[in-house]
Design an enzyme around this catalytic site. Sequence first.
Site, PDB file in Angstrom:
ATOM      1  N   MET A  69     -42.407 148.954  -1.378  1.00 20.72           N
ATOM      2  CA  MET A  69     -43.398 149.034  -2.384  1.00 20.72           C
ATOM      3  C   MET A  69     -43.194 147.799  -3.316  1.00 20.72           C
ATOM      4  O   MET A  69     -44.142 147.713  -3.903  1.00 20.72           O
ATOM      5  CB  MET A  69     -43.042 150.445  -3.177  1.00 20.72           C
ATOM      6  CG  MET A  69     -41.761 150.467  -3.805  1.00 20.72           C
ATOM      7  SD  MET A  69     -41.457 151.931  -4.512  1.00 20.72           S
ATOM      8  CE  MET A  69     -43.212 152.211  -5.356  1.00 20.72           C
ATOM      9  N   LEU A  85     -50.033 150.877  -8.305  1.00 20.27           N
ATOM     10  CA  LEU A  85     -49.523 152.188  -7.946  1.00 20.27           C
ATOM     11  C   LEU A  85     -50.383 153.262  -8.064  1.00 20.27           C
ATOM     12  O   LEU A  85     -50.484 154.269  -7.196  1.00 20.27           O
ATOM     13  CB  LEU A  85     -48.148 152.059  -8.710  1.00 20.27           C
ATOM     14  CG  LEU A  85     -47.083 153.389  -8.363  1.00 20.27           C
ATOM     15  CD1 LEU A  85     -45.510 152.544  -8.528  1.00 20.27           C
ATOM     16  CD2 LEU A  85     -47.241 154.468  -8.885  1.00 20.27           C
ATOM     17  N   LEU A  91     -50.328 157.689  -2.405  1.00 18.27           N
ATOM     18  CA  LEU A  91     -48.989 157.925  -3.126  1.00 18.27           C
ATOM     19  C   LEU A  91     -49.537 158.778  -4.383  1.00 18.27           C
ATOM     20  O   LEU A  91     -48.630 159.776  -4.511  1.00 18.27           O
ATOM     21  CB  LEU A  91     -48.459 156.817  -3.757  1.00 18.27           C
ATOM     22  CG  LEU A  91     -47.328 156.895  -4.487  1.00 18.27           C
ATOM     23  CD1 LEU A  91     -45.990 156.950  -3.546  1.00 18.27           C
ATOM     24  CD2 LEU A  91     -46.860 155.846  -5.572  1.00 18.27           C
ATOM     25  N   ARG A 158     -46.565 146.514  -1.501  1.00 19.93           N
ATOM     26  CA  ARG A 158     -47.570 147.523  -1.762  1.00 19.93           C
ATOM     27  C   ARG A 158     -48.257 147.260  -3.212  1.00 19.93           C
ATOM     28  O   ARG A 158     -49.460 147.092  -3.260  1.00 19.93           O
ATOM     29  CB  ARG A 158     -47.160 149.164  -1.482  1.00 19.93           C
ATOM     30  CG  ARG A 158     -48.472 149.898  -1.554  1.00 19.93           C
ATOM     31  CD  ARG A 158     -49.324 149.879  -0.279  1.00 19.93           C
ATOM     32  NE  ARG A 158     -50.395 150.605  -0.484  1.00 19.93           N
ATOM     33  CZ  ARG A 158     -51.386 150.430  -1.512  1.00 19.93           C
ATOM     34  NH1 ARG A 158     -51.695 149.624  -1.978  1.00 19.93           N
ATOM     35  NH2 ARG A 158     -52.457 151.514  -1.240  1.00 19.93           N
ATOM     36  N   TYR A 159     -47.301 147.038  -4.218  1.00 16.14           N
ATOM     37  CA  TYR A 159     -47.717 147.067  -5.470  1.00 16.14           C
ATOM     38  C   TYR A 159     -47.310 146.013  -6.261  1.00 16.14           C
ATOM     39  O   TYR A 159     -47.620 145.722  -7.524  1.00 16.14           O
ATOM     40  CB  TYR A 159     -47.218 148.286  -6.201  1.00 16.14           C
ATOM     41  CG  TYR A 159     -47.519 149.548  -5.357  1.00 16.14           C
ATOM     42  CD1 TYR A 159     -48.590 150.153  -5.182  1.00 16.14           C
ATOM     43  CD2 TYR A 159     -46.354 150.205  -5.046  1.00 16.14           C
ATOM     44  CE1 TYR A 159     -48.843 151.226  -4.385  1.00 16.14           C
ATOM     45  CE2 TYR A 159     -46.573 151.548  -4.246  1.00 16.14           C
ATOM     46  CZ  TYR A 159     -47.776 151.932  -3.973  1.00 16.14           C
ATOM     47  OH  TYR A 159     -47.743 153.068  -3.345  1.00 16.14           O
ATOM     48  N   HIS A 271     -35.340 159.835  -3.975  1.00 14.55           N
ATOM     49  CA  HIS A 271     -36.533 159.855  -4.900  1.00 14.55           C
ATOM     50  C   HIS A 271     -37.208 161.283  -4.183  1.00 14.55           C
ATOM     51  O   HIS A 271     -37.327 161.452  -2.930  1.00 14.55           O
ATOM     52  CB  HIS A 271     -37.544 158.739  -4.260  1.00 14.55           C
ATOM     53  CG  HIS A 271     -38.439 158.395  -5.404  1.00 14.55           C
ATOM     54  ND1 HIS A 271     -39.487 159.487  -5.714  1.00 14.55           N
ATOM     55  CD2 HIS A 271     -38.657 157.329  -6.182  1.00 14.55           C
ATOM     56  CE1 HIS A 271     -40.495 159.058  -6.417  1.00 14.55           C
ATOM     57  NE2 HIS A 271     -39.806 157.648  -6.958  1.00 14.55           N
ATOM     58  N   ASP A 348     -31.200 147.663  -4.903  1.00 18.43           N
ATOM     59  CA  ASP A 348     -31.148 147.928  -6.234  1.00 18.43           C
ATOM     60  C   ASP A 348     -32.534 147.930  -6.943  1.00 18.43           C
ATOM     61  O   ASP A 348     -33.321 146.945  -6.534  1.00 18.43           O
ATOM     62  CB  ASP A 348     -30.240 147.214  -7.295  1.00 18.43           C
ATOM     63  CG  ASP A 348     -28.918 147.831  -7.152  1.00 18.43           C
ATOM     64  OD1 ASP A 348     -28.690 149.188  -7.196  1.00 18.43           O
ATOM     65  OD2 ASP A 348     -27.806 146.956  -7.131  1.00 18.43           O
ATOM     66  N   GLU A 351     -34.777 152.592 -10.180  1.00 13.81           N
ATOM     67  CA  GLU A 351     -34.019 153.904 -10.083  1.00 13.81           C
ATOM     68  C   GLU A 351     -32.772 154.116  -9.973  1.00 13.81           C
ATOM     69  O   GLU A 351     -32.191 154.985 -10.350  1.00 13.81           O
ATOM     70  CB  GLU A 351     -34.819 154.531  -8.666  1.00 13.81           C
ATOM     71  CG  GLU A 351     -36.084 154.319  -8.446  1.00 13.81           C
ATOM     72  CD  GLU A 351     -36.991 155.009  -9.176  1.00 13.81           C
ATOM     73  OE1 GLU A 351     -36.918 155.713  -9.962  1.00 13.81           O
ATOM     74  OE2 GLU A 351     -38.469 154.750  -9.083  1.00 13.81           O
ATOM     75  N   GLU A 355     -32.421 154.286 -14.149  1.00 12.84           N
ATOM     76  CA  GLU A 355     -32.380 155.828 -14.040  1.00 12.84           C
ATOM     77  C   GLU A 355     -30.753 156.427 -13.669  1.00 12.84           C
ATOM     78  O   GLU A 355     -30.217 157.309 -14.597  1.00 12.84           O
ATOM     79  CB  GLU A 355     -33.370 156.350 -13.125  1.00 12.84           C
ATOM     80  CG  GLU A 355     -33.720 158.042 -13.204  1.00 12.84           C
ATOM     81  CD  GLU A 355     -34.724 158.499 -12.227  1.00 12.84           C
ATOM     82  OE1 GLU A 355     -35.231 157.517 -11.900  1.00 12.84           O
ATOM     83  OE2 GLU A 355     -34.437 159.752 -11.946  1.00 12.84           O
ATOM     84  N   CYS A 416     -55.288 157.599   7.325  1.00  9.27           N
ATOM     85  CA  CYS A 416     -54.040 157.772   8.144  1.00  9.27           C
ATOM     86  C   CYS A 416     -54.512 157.975   9.577  1.00  9.27           C
ATOM     87  O   CYS A 416     -54.124 157.490  10.463  1.00  9.27           O
ATOM     88  CB  CYS A 416     -53.462 159.325   7.898  1.00  9.27           C
ATOM     89  SG  CYS A 416     -52.610 159.089   6.463  1.00  9.27           S
TER      90      CYS A 416
END
Length: 432
Positions: A69, A85, A91, A158-159, A271, A348, A351, A355, A416
């Site tokens: 991502m 995102l 997503l 992706r982002y 996640h 890393d 998250e 978090e 998809c």
Amino acid sequence: MAFRLPASQLCKAAAANPASAIRPLRSLGIARNVPQQQLRWLATPTSSPPVTRNATGSKGPTAIVFLNMGGPATTDDVGDFLSRLFADGDLIPLGRLQGYLGPFISKRRTPKIIKQYAAIGGGSPIRKWSEHQCEEMCKLLDKMSPETAPHKPYVAFRYAAPLTEETYAKLLADGFGNGKGGRAVAFTQYPQYSCSTTGSSLNELWKWRQRLEGKAGPLEDGKDGTIQWSVIDRWPVHAGLVEAFAKNIEDKLAEYPEERRDKVVLLFSAHSLPMSVINRGDPYPAEVAATVYAVMQRLNFSNPYRLCWQSQVGPSAWLGPQTATSVEEYIAKGQKDLVLIPIAFTSDHIETLYELDQEVIGESGHADTVKRAESLNGNPIFIEALADLAKKHLDSGISCSAQMGLRCPGCKSDRCLESKKFFAGQTTVPEA
Ligand SMILES: C=CC1=C(C)c2cc3[nH]c(cc4nc(cc5[nH]c(cc1n2)c(C)c5CCC(=O)O)C(CCC(=O)O)=C4C)c(C)c3C=C
Ligand code: FES
Ligand SMILES: [Fe+2]
């Protein structure tokens, strides 16, 4: 399927009987795909193998494209990262409101998330780790699979930069596709498959493939000259992945006094996903559970353990139990020795560094007994595992796993449908 030997073993065979090395190798079905020129070299045992970092094997070069991502490299990039995102219907499906609600939610969320990235040093380390892992893995692969060398490392996020379209354009500029064909492996860096992560990255890759390549050719050999794609779409219980996680857990457990060590609770944390995604039939929770169980088997079930879920976003129902509340509840029950293990990320990022480290552990009041296992990052066992996965994939001649072709029972997405049809339908280099 032909029996294929690595160059080093072919060399030994030729060295044993240089004069008649070629004919027996061919008649045994060994080296049937090795060009005559290379076999001639085999019959001359005094020469050294023509395998260097840049040597081109009979099937090389091969592009290895890591999919993930991505994350904002600096706090200035957070706004763009979040707006991409929240624009992703794979997503966060907002239907016809995506174009309106996506920018609204991302803009409102940006200041809070900027503070979190500022607190972990000003950006996500995911690009640094992805590039390092891919480069190191390709160096190993060049040695393990000389026939598909050189292996050229690419990262497609992706982002965040480098975005999929940027990486696809680079592949074309580097001589893949554009009427020349060539082989590329899309290698997801999510060990466990979710349609909202790997699925989204593959849908995006397929989209840019349609836009940037279309139909080239046809060439003399009947092929169309576009990139020949294959996909490593999931690897939840790969032995090297399991070993890397297990070693990191053992290292962390060693920090507890011996008399308390086997009573430490291992809290695997992944996640979470919205319940709507799970009820659609997403394979991710089952695959995460498979990783956890394989790691516990490798540890001989030395400690009690649970799997919990983190990083819920927004007011809808998400899979639980939540990591943060699980830690609080165990502490309230008197269980203060806890090791958190991020089990669905390979490096890393916010998250883990924010978090888990700063919120969950930092605010637990027991930072001395609640600890976190290291992330995989530059771990050499992990990088060897990546190379082993790629080598086995290249040897297998398959375009993707059997699971990839199957859509979720509740899937209604044309993206998809089309992208799965494309990737499952690619034919890879057949083993003669
Ligand atoms: C296995 C990994 C991940 C899954 C599954 C996943 C699902 C998922 N995520 C969101 C929404 C957000 N995720 C955000 C950040 C983020 N997510 C993952 C991984 C998975 N997400 C990572 C590694 C990161 C951090 C990237 C980095 O720092 O490098 C964010 C942005 C941060 C925030 O605003 O809180 C959002 C939003 C959804 C909705 C979802 C499942 C459908
Ligand atoms: S949502 Fe799972 S295949 Fe489309
Ligand atoms: Fe996420």
